[in-house]
Design a protein around this motif. Structure first.
Motif, PDB file in Angstrom:
ATOM      1  N   ALA A   1     -14.435  -2.858  -4.409  1.00  0.00           N
ATOM      2  CA  ALA A   1     -13.232  -2.237  -3.867  1.00  0.00           C
ATOM      3  C   ALA A   1     -12.372  -3.245  -3.110  1.00  0.00           C
TER       4      ALA A   1
ATOM      5  N   GLN B   1      -6.976   0.423   5.678  1.00  0.00           N
ATOM      6  CA  GLN B   1      -8.340   0.395   5.123  1.00  0.00           C
ATOM      7  C   GLN B   1      -8.552   1.353   3.948  1.00  0.00           C
ATOM      8  N   SER B   2      -7.482   1.880   3.355  1.00  0.00           N
ATOM      9  CA  SER B   2      -7.666   2.733   2.180  1.00  0.00           C
ATOM     10  C   SER B   2      -7.979   1.845   0.970  1.00  0.00           C
ATOM     11  N   VAL B   3      -8.694   2.411   0.003  1.00  0.00           N
ATOM     12  CA  VAL B   3      -9.035   1.675  -1.215  1.00  0.00           C
ATOM     13  C   VAL B   3      -7.781   1.581  -2.077  1.00  0.00           C
TER      14      VAL B   3
ATOM     15  N   CYS C   1       0.844  -1.185   0.000  1.00  0.00           N
ATOM     16  CA  CYS C   1       0.000   0.000   0.000  1.00  0.00           C
ATOM     17  C   CYS C   1       0.885   1.243   0.000  1.00  0.00           C
TER      18      CYS C   1
ATOM     19  N   LEU D   1      -9.426  -3.375  -0.396  1.00  0.00           N
ATOM     20  CA  LEU D   1      -8.926  -2.479   0.643  1.00  0.00           C
ATOM     21  C   LEU D   1      -7.582  -2.940   1.179  1.00  0.00           C
ATOM     22  N   CYS D   2      -6.797  -1.987   1.638  1.00  0.00           N
ATOM     23  CA  CYS D   2      -5.568  -2.299   2.365  1.00  0.00           C
ATOM     24  C   CYS D   2      -5.980  -2.796   3.743  1.00  0.00           C
ATOM     25  N   SER D   3      -5.421  -3.922   4.172  1.00  0.00           N
ATOM     26  CA  SER D   3      -5.741  -4.441   5.499  1.00  0.00           C
ATOM     27  C   SER D   3      -5.093  -3.619   6.604  1.00  0.00           C
TER      28      SER D   3
ATOM     29  N   THR E   1      -7.663  -6.690   1.900  1.00  0.00           N
ATOM     30  CA  THR E   1      -8.953  -7.270   2.251  1.00  0.00           C
ATOM     31  C   THR E   1      -9.711  -7.468   0.953  1.00  0.00           C
TER      32      THR E   1
END
Length: 79
Positions: free
Chosen positions: A31, A38-40, A12, A33-35, A21
């Protein structure tokens, strides 16, 4: 793809986490997401394309490529 450069390693751009995710509904526009933060990172189709390009890039190198990290390397046959 937003959040990844697609050329070096997967991480990320916001937090450097290598974890994602996966969306519950695997539609192309869902979408990813970054685990870590949580950003897309991008859409499911973008993520699949990134992985496909990465695998093809590594396959062209002289190294062996395993796309499933759970599978152990195959032992050489004994003669």
């Amino acid at each position: 793809m937003t959040g990844m450069d697609g050329t070096a390693r997967f991480a990320c751009r916001n937090c450097d986490s290598p974890s994602i995710t996966i969306p519950a509904d695997l539609t192309d526009d869902a979408a990813v997401l970054c685990s870590g933060c949580q950003s897309v990172i991008g859409s499911w189709i973008d993520y699949k394309s990134f992985i496909s390009r990465s695998i093809h890039s590594e396959a062209r190198s002289s190294r062996r490529v395993c796309i499933d990290p759970i599978i152990a390397p195959v032992a050489e046959p004994v003669h």
